[in-house]
Design a protein around this motif. Structure first.
Motif, PDB file in Angstrom:
ATOM      1  N   LYS A 220       0.788  -1.224   0.000  1.00 44.48           N
ATOM      2  CA  LYS A 220       0.000   0.000   0.000  1.00 44.48           C
ATOM      3  C   LYS A 220       0.823   1.277   0.000  1.00 44.48           C
ATOM      4  O   LYS A 220       0.262   2.355   0.150  1.00 44.48           O
ATOM      5  N   TYR A 221       2.166   1.183  -0.168  1.00 42.48           N
ATOM      6  CA  TYR A 221       2.987   2.386  -0.171  1.00 42.48           C
ATOM      7  C   TYR A 221       3.880   2.392  -1.400  1.00 42.48           C
ATOM      8  O   TYR A 221       4.544   1.396  -1.705  1.00 42.48           O
ATOM      9  N   ARG A 222       3.937   3.508  -2.054  1.00 39.20           N
ATOM     10  CA  ARG A 222       4.640   3.571  -3.338  1.00 39.20           C
ATOM     11  C   ARG A 222       6.152   3.634  -3.202  1.00 39.20           C
ATOM     12  O   ARG A 222       6.868   3.415  -4.188  1.00 39.20           O
ATOM     13  N   ASN A 223       6.659   3.974  -2.015  1.00 38.80           N
ATOM     14  CA  ASN A 223       8.114   3.933  -1.827  1.00 38.80           C
ATOM     15  C   ASN A 223       8.574   2.616  -1.213  1.00 38.80           C
ATOM     16  O   ASN A 223       9.668   2.509  -0.663  1.00 38.80           O
ATOM     17  N   CYS A 224       7.715   1.585  -1.318  1.00 39.98           N
ATOM     18  CA  CYS A 224       8.057   0.243  -0.860  1.00 39.98           C
ATOM     19  C   CYS A 224       7.954  -0.739  -2.014  1.00 39.98           C
ATOM     20  O   CYS A 224       7.082  -0.599  -2.884  1.00 39.98           O
ATOM     21  N   TRP A 225       8.838  -1.722  -2.010  1.00 35.68           N
ATOM     22  CA  TRP A 225       8.812  -2.803  -2.984  1.00 35.68           C
ATOM     23  C   TRP A 225       8.643  -4.105  -2.214  1.00 35.68           C
ATOM     24  O   TRP A 225       9.230  -4.283  -1.139  1.00 35.68           O
ATOM     25  N   TYR A 226       7.884  -5.022  -2.782  1.00 34.00           N
ATOM     26  CA  TYR A 226       7.486  -6.228  -2.071  1.00 34.00           C
ATOM     27  C   TYR A 226       7.949  -7.468  -2.831  1.00 34.00           C
ATOM     28  O   TYR A 226       8.128  -7.435  -4.050  1.00 34.00           O
ATOM     29  N   THR A 227       8.141  -8.558  -2.072  1.00 28.67           N
ATOM     30  CA  THR A 227       8.527  -9.814  -2.708  1.00 28.67           C
ATOM     31  C   THR A 227       7.345 -10.388  -3.475  1.00 28.67           C
ATOM     32  O   THR A 227       6.180 -10.122  -3.153  1.00 28.67           O
ATOM     33  N   ARG A 294       6.201  -3.021  -6.810  1.00 28.11           N
ATOM     34  CA  ARG A 294       6.113  -1.736  -6.129  1.00 28.11           C
ATOM     35  C   ARG A 294       4.696  -1.485  -5.642  1.00 28.11           C
ATOM     36  O   ARG A 294       3.718  -1.818  -6.308  1.00 28.11           O
ATOM     37  N   GLY A 295       4.591  -0.856  -4.462  1.00 24.42           N
ATOM     38  CA  GLY A 295       3.282  -0.527  -3.940  1.00 24.42           C
ATOM     39  C   GLY A 295       2.633   0.595  -4.738  1.00 24.42           C
ATOM     40  O   GLY A 295       3.306   1.399  -5.385  1.00 24.42           O
ATOM     41  N   SER A 296       1.324   0.665  -4.695  1.00 25.59           N
ATOM     42  CA  SER A 296       0.583   1.612  -5.522  1.00 25.59           C
ATOM     43  C   SER A 296      -0.107   2.709  -4.721  1.00 25.59           C
ATOM     44  O   SER A 296      -0.801   3.545  -5.283  1.00 25.59           O
TER      45      SER A 296
END
Length: 501
Positions: A220-227, A294-296
């Protein structure tokens, strides 16, 4: 001799005719073999990191740094007389350098050779050591230029940027997330961090993972990237340890404490009683293959908190999430201590998983066995792949009679996650005395067992009489005693006779 020579001339002529015929048929040239001993062209490669940190700015002149291990590799044959030149003059302002292993030089230019210099396989080298300087600030540094040469290979070059690292950020240590998480309900995660140095920090990352892979976080955050496996839904099987990588460019002034402004929401597996969410605060570049989605949503931000709110000085932190699920154990006792005084008997003792709960990691749970009065536990033997082992349980500590049996050991079958599953071991008990009404206790202690009404059960005794010795054994003992007495008398007589003589 002429006949042999003539035969060779005829053979050569025949070979030429065959080769011509092949050319006429195929239209292709016959490959020419290289002369024996001729050397193929060799190619060199240098495996060098693109960037590397030097040392923490707070270390100053106390810093000791060894250049990263690099790799030179020949391809297509043996590289002859290999030499690597390492130009580190751009680092003069941040440290004093000396040559590393297999290297020599001065004026901050080093030459690395290998003994023998001919390389058949790849080899590592670390070209220099560096001692820091006071006053050097984060970001100071330069580019190191490397060139590898060989007599039979073209020169190859590589560059590596090396900078002084910002001060290490510290975490809030181990913290418990308040309350118990109901099945399906979101859990809020708010990691904390501190810049306790005299330097500001401009950029850093937050790396989030779990101990057992039993919790996911929402994208839920655009400055985060997820596995890729972290899809926001909790499946039966964990997707691994890594969850998210978030990047921040919020300047963190010296001696300041911070927390995530908006919580990162996660979901715990329904049948898991707990999970440990771990986080680190690195300066490295994100691994794009590992953190690819990437979060949106909005940007995840930080908020400043009082320094006293975060007191830990550890590099990595953890958030302990506890759910309402549990692993409900009940002890298992198969039979009673049944026999006669003097006998050693066996009882099967263990545990049962009542509700099929799971553990978040290595099992810390155990069984405690207190033998009935008048009895002594002599051992708890078991086998591993058919090999006999001494004891599944630890002998009592000083001043105690309780044997402790770790449920995470090889002696017990794994019962985690299987409703009604049982596991037992053999307990050998010696009956020393007949104590009327004697009863022992078997108790299961589980870290996430909150149903305590079924944790203990009695270890009953059924002792009837004393082990009797057979008549033949008694006769043998009497006869043996008579022989001993007679022998003693005979020796005494001989001794007196010798004295008289």
């Amino acid at each position: 001799m002429r006949i042999r020579g003539h035969g060779r001339r005829l053979g050569a002529r025949a070979a030429a005719l065959v080769a011509g015929a092949l050319l006429a048929v195929t239209g292709a040239a016959v490959p020419v073999l290289a002369a024996e001993g001729a050397e193929r062209q060799v190619r060199l490669t240098l495996d060098v990191p693109e960037a590397s940190g030097l040392y923490d700015a707070d270390e100053g002149a106390d810093a000791r740094f060894e250049a990263p291990r690099m790799l030179v590799r020949p391809h297509g044959g043996v590289a002859r007389d290999v030499e690597i030149t390492v130009d580190a003059r751009e680092l003069r302002d941040v440290g004093t350098m000396t040559p590393g292993h297999r290297c020599s030089g001065d004026d901050d230019v080093f030459r690395c050779r290998f003994d023998p210099r001919s390389l058949r396989y790849a080899t590592h080298f670390s070209p220099f050591y560096l001692r820091g300087k006071d006053g050097a600030a984060p970001g100071d540094g330069g580019t190191v230029h490397l060139t590898a040469r060989a007599d039979n290979a073209e020169a190859v070059r590589a560059d590596m940027r090396m900078e002084i690292q910002p001060p290490d950020l510290t975490s809030a240590g181990a913290e418990r997330v308040p309350g118990l998480v109901e099945p399906g309900a979101p859990v809020e995660l708010r990691p904390g961090l501190v810049n306790d140095s005299r330097w500001p920090v401009e950029r850093f990352a937050l790396k989030l993972g779990t101990y057992g892979g039993h919790l996911t976080v929402d994208r839920k955050y655009r400055n985060c990237w997820y596995t890729a496996g972290n899809d926001g839904a909790v499946d039966e099987e964990p997707h691994g340890l890594d969850l998210a990588w978030c990047e921040f460019d919020t300047p963190l002034p010296p001696h300041s404490a911070w927390r995530i402004a908006q919580p990162m929401t996660g979901h715990l597996q329904r049948d898991m009683p707990a999970e440990s969410v771990r986080y680190q605060l690195p300066y490295e570049v994100r691994d794009k293959a590992a953190y690819s989605r990437r979060g949106s949503g909005p940007e995840l931000k930080l908020e400043r908190v009082p320094m006293g709110d975060i007191t830990s000085d550890t590099a990595s932190g953890s958030l302990i999430v506890r759910g309402t699920a549990q692993l409900d154990y009940a002890p298992v006792v198969e039979g009673a201590v049944r026999g006669k005084v003097g006998q050693t008997v066996q009882v099967r003792i263990g545990a049962r998983n009542v509700n099929g709960g799971k553990l978040p990691g290595i099992s810390p749970d155990r069984i405690e066995i207190v033998p009935p009065e008048g009895t002594t536990i002599t051992g708890t033997p078991y086998t591993v792949d058919g090999d006999p082992m001494d004891n599944a349980c630890k002998r009592p500590a000083k001043g105690s009679r309780a044997w402790r049996c770790g449920l995470g050991s090889d002696a017990f079958e794994q019962i985690d996650g299987r409703k009604g599953a049982r596991t037992t071991v053999t307990v050998r008990v010696r009956i020393d005395d007949d104590v009327p009404g004697a009863r022992g206790t078997v108790r299961v202690i589980g870290k996430y067992d909150r149903t305590h009404g079924n944790d203990s059960v009695a270890l009953e005794t059924d002792i009837h009489g004393r082990e009797r010795t057979s008549p033949l054994a008694i006769a043998g003992a009497v006869a043996g005693g008579a022989v001993v007495v007679a022998g003693g008398l005979l020796l005494a007589r001989r001794y007196r006779g010798n004295r008289r003589g």
